[in-house]
Motif scaffolding. Sequence first.
Motif, mmCIF file in Angstrom:
data_model
loop_
_atom_site.group_PDB
_atom_site.id
_atom_site.type_symbol
_atom_site.label_atom_id
_atom_site.label_comp_id
_atom_site.label_asym_id
_atom_site.label_seq_id
_atom_site.Cartn_x
_atom_site.Cartn_y
_atom_site.Cartn_z
ATOM 1 N N ASP A 137 -2.014 -31.944 -37.485
ATOM 2 C CA ASP A 137 -3.150 -31.040 -36.046
ATOM 3 C C ASP A 137 -2.633 -30.642 -34.661
ATOM 4 O O ASP A 137 -3.307 -30.517 -34.228
ATOM 5 N N VAL A 138 -1.774 -31.290 -34.117
ATOM 6 C CA VAL A 138 -0.786 -32.174 -32.918
ATOM 7 C C VAL A 138 -0.530 -30.678 -32.380
ATOM 8 O O VAL A 138 0.369 -30.080 -33.131
ATOM 9 N N ALA A 139 -0.430 -30.505 -31.518
ATOM 10 C CA ALA A 139 -0.476 -28.239 -31.000
ATOM 11 C C ALA A 139 0.178 -29.005 -30.018
ATOM 12 O O ALA A 139 0.493 -29.881 -29.206
ATOM 13 N N ASP A 140 1.050 -27.769 -29.211
ATOM 14 C CA ASP A 140 1.961 -27.285 -28.200
ATOM 15 C C ASP A 140 3.031 -28.926 -28.169
ATOM 16 O O ASP A 140 2.554 -29.770 -27.789
ATOM 17 N N VAL A 141 3.740 -28.519 -29.355
ATOM 18 C CA VAL A 141 4.943 -29.646 -29.127
ATOM 19 C C VAL A 141 6.212 -29.433 -28.965
ATOM 20 O O VAL A 141 6.333 -28.222 -28.348
ATOM 21 N N THR A 142 7.227 -30.360 -28.124
ATOM 22 C CA THR A 142 8.581 -30.521 -26.807
ATOM 23 C C THR A 142 8.975 -31.391 -27.549
ATOM 24 O O THR A 142 8.657 -32.561 -27.483
ATOM 25 N N PHE A 143 10.628 -31.110 -27.792
ATOM 26 C CA PHE A 143 12.027 -31.765 -28.267
ATOM 27 C C PHE A 143 11.895 -31.586 -26.475
ATOM 28 O O PHE A 143 12.596 -31.473 -25.584
ATOM 29 N N VAL A 144 12.888 -33.736 -26.302
ATOM 30 C CA VAL A 144 12.982 -34.166 -25.544
ATOM 31 C C VAL A 144 14.322 -34.919 -25.507
ATOM 32 O O VAL A 144 14.263 -35.761 -26.875
ATOM 33 N N LEU A 196 6.361 -38.841 -30.235
ATOM 34 C CA LEU A 196 7.038 -39.908 -31.541
ATOM 35 C C LEU A 196 8.041 -40.139 -30.520
ATOM 36 O O LEU A 196 8.747 -39.260 -30.026
ATOM 37 N N ALA A 197 8.902 -41.453 -30.737
ATOM 38 C CA ALA A 197 10.719 -41.666 -30.447
ATOM 39 C C ALA A 197 11.220 -42.661 -31.335
ATOM 40 O O ALA A 197 10.186 -42.962 -31.578
ATOM 41 N N ILE A 198 12.358 -42.133 -31.198
ATOM 42 C CA ILE A 198 13.400 -43.059 -31.789
ATOM 43 C C ILE A 198 14.197 -43.325 -31.013
ATOM 44 O O ILE A 198 14.713 -42.342 -30.412
ATOM 45 N N VAL A 199 15.572 -44.175 -30.536
ATOM 46 C CA VAL A 199 16.826 -44.481 -30.951
ATOM 47 C C VAL A 199 18.014 -43.987 -31.409
ATOM 48 O O VAL A 199 17.601 -44.622 -32.443
ATOM 49 N N GLN A 200 18.547 -42.957 -31.465
ATOM 50 C CA GLN A 200 19.467 -42.130 -32.730
ATOM 51 C C GLN A 200 21.606 -42.449 -31.788
ATOM 52 O O GLN A 200 21.324 -42.025 -31.135
ATOM 53 N N ARG A 201 21.646 -43.431 -32.108
ATOM 54 C CA ARG A 201 22.889 -44.131 -31.397
ATOM 55 C C ARG A 201 22.899 -43.767 -30.013
ATOM 56 O O ARG A 201 22.144 -44.772 -29.135
ATOM 57 N N SER A 202 23.807 -43.687 -29.379
ATOM 58 C CA SER A 202 22.545 -43.172 -27.577
ATOM 59 C C SER A 202 22.089 -42.399 -26.846
ATOM 60 O O SER A 202 21.878 -42.213 -25.671
ATOM 61 N N ARG A 203 21.395 -41.989 -27.647
ATOM 62 C CA ARG A 203 20.590 -40.765 -27.060
ATOM 63 C C ARG A 203 19.069 -41.644 -27.993
ATOM 64 O O ARG A 203 18.400 -41.906 -28.518
ATOM 65 N N LEU A 204 17.953 -41.251 -26.912
ATOM 66 C CA LEU A 204 16.773 -41.613 -26.822
ATOM 67 C C LEU A 204 15.701 -40.304 -26.716
ATOM 68 O O LEU A 204 16.004 -39.346 -26.197
ATOM 69 N N ILE A 205 15.257 -40.078 -28.075
ATOM 70 C CA ILE A 205 15.372 -39.021 -28.662
ATOM 71 C C ILE A 205 13.382 -38.962 -28.129
ATOM 72 O O ILE A 205 12.921 -40.085 -28.951
ATOM 73 N N ALA A 206 12.223 -37.827 -28.243
ATOM 74 C CA ALA A 206 11.338 -38.097 -28.236
ATOM 75 C C ALA A 206 10.861 -36.583 -28.230
ATOM 76 O O ALA A 206 11.075 -35.433 -27.823
ATOM 77 N N ILE A 207 9.744 -36.374 -28.750
ATOM 78 C CA ILE A 207 9.187 -35.879 -29.954
ATOM 79 C C ILE A 207 7.558 -35.391 -28.915
ATOM 80 O O ILE A 207 6.369 -36.517 -28.964
ATOM 81 N N LEU A 208 7.300 -34.715 -27.620
ATOM 82 C CA LEU A 208 5.749 -34.480 -27.078
ATOM 83 C C LEU A 208 5.430 -33.324 -27.604
ATOM 84 O O LEU A 208 5.123 -32.590 -27.359
ATOM 85 N N GLY A 209 3.634 -33.902 -27.839
ATOM 86 C CA GLY A 209 2.479 -33.279 -28.273
ATOM 87 C C GLY A 209 1.559 -33.191 -27.191
ATOM 88 O O GLY A 209 1.245 -34.022 -27.345
ATOM 89 N N GLY A 210 0.862 -31.710 -28.187
ATOM 90 C CA GLY A 210 -0.656 -31.717 -27.213
ATOM 91 C C GLY A 210 -0.463 -31.420 -25.571
ATOM 92 O O GLY A 210 -1.686 -31.702 -25.126
ATOM 93 N N THR A 211 0.393 -30.823 -25.250
ATOM 94 C CA THR A 211 0.489 -30.565 -23.184
ATOM 95 C C THR A 211 1.927 -29.380 -23.607
ATOM 96 O O THR A 211 2.566 -29.379 -24.249
ATOM 97 N N ARG A 212 1.302 -28.156 -22.481
ATOM 98 C CA ARG A 212 2.091 -27.356 -22.136
ATOM 99 C C ARG A 212 2.879 -27.450 -21.200
ATOM 100 O O ARG A 212 3.726 -26.612 -20.519
#
Length: 447
Positions: A182-189, A219-235
Amino acid sequence: MTGRRQHPSEATSRAVERSAGELSTLASQRMDEHLRWYRELSAEERSQVGLVAQAGISQFIAWFHQEESHQPSAISIFANAPQELTRSVSLRQTLDLVRTVVDVVESRVESLAGPGDEQLLRESVLRFSREIAFAAAEVYAGAAEARGAWDARLEALVVDAVLRGEADDSMQSRASALGWGDVADVTFVVGSTPTVPGGAVPAVDDLRRAVRQHRVEALAIVQRSRLIAILGGTREATRVVEDVADCFGPGPIVVGPTVPHLFAAGRSARAALSGLAAAAAWPDAPRVLESDVVLPERALAGDPPARRILVERIHRPLAAASHAPLLQTATAYLETGGSLEASARALFVHPNTVRYRLGRISEVTGYDLASPREAWTVRIALALGRLAATPGPTTAAATASATSAAGPAPSEARRTRAEPRQRRTASPDTAAQGPLEETSKLSTPNS
């Protein structure tokens, strides 16, 4: 506590053993009276907590009868407790439970201990309560470690599904297991992975802790040389990323557009990854930038969504019939290097008219042609719009291919069928002559 534990008297041992049921009942009553969290548990969970308390008292009695050299071990107290109990009852609450049981036993020391055994019984209770506390910490640490490893795997699967655009039932179940249903306002970083001791795990943990201070899910993971985060609950994802930018490695950090929920995060992911790949074309780019800021670089790199967005935002509004003067003014202003006077001469209008139209262009498109960066964006958008509106060689070739596939036109077909008959009736000499000569010879006898 140092020294060897003295052996209790037989009377004290029998009294403690007979009091097992009474102590368990008193412990349950005390928890119900003083522990609010215990009263709020379901009936099944209260029963499980009561079993833990009874097991603790039984283990204490068994240990109290052991030889002096035997060290207490209360790990088996939690052996029969279900793993789900660690989710509903925290470690702090478990320590409250231990403290309550100890208080109950201490309150009964005078009636349980035989003459001279009062201090021995108190010390034994304290030693055993210490073991219970360590056992609880061990159980919760093991549960947290197993849960953390499983959650990390689920996180990786969810982020991988977002990257591949697979918003299916399996992703939904995994996201729900992580509390993201139910997390809203999701952003990929996305940014580069920092170089930290220990590898990827500390980098991800540092990012999670930093984001959690802003009360934002991650939600955060490391994919090769990239640090990926998915932020939720903020505009205000960009502001949050600016505050936690130190958790990323060197280079740009690109923030994708905010989408309503996790199952639409694929669009944000594609924009952010495209922006990270194209950010190198802008040497003066800020460290944290939104994917829309590098739309022109993304378009030049061949990103179809970026091209479409530029055309929709800039060219199409200006190309509308009601805004035809604005399109002409934007073209003239850009072609003359941003000169009001030169633009006015090219358009045969007053410079104030050009100035007014530039303001209208900013209102319609959101881009200010007085800014070199935004003027360049508008120039690329107008070029893309013209390319999209003009049939190119590919279109002409496709038309010719379709025509040949459909066969020759009717007039061409008739002419093609008539040519063999004409060649059969004409003499070799006539066939070798041109059309005008053939016509003149045919008309000579009549004349």
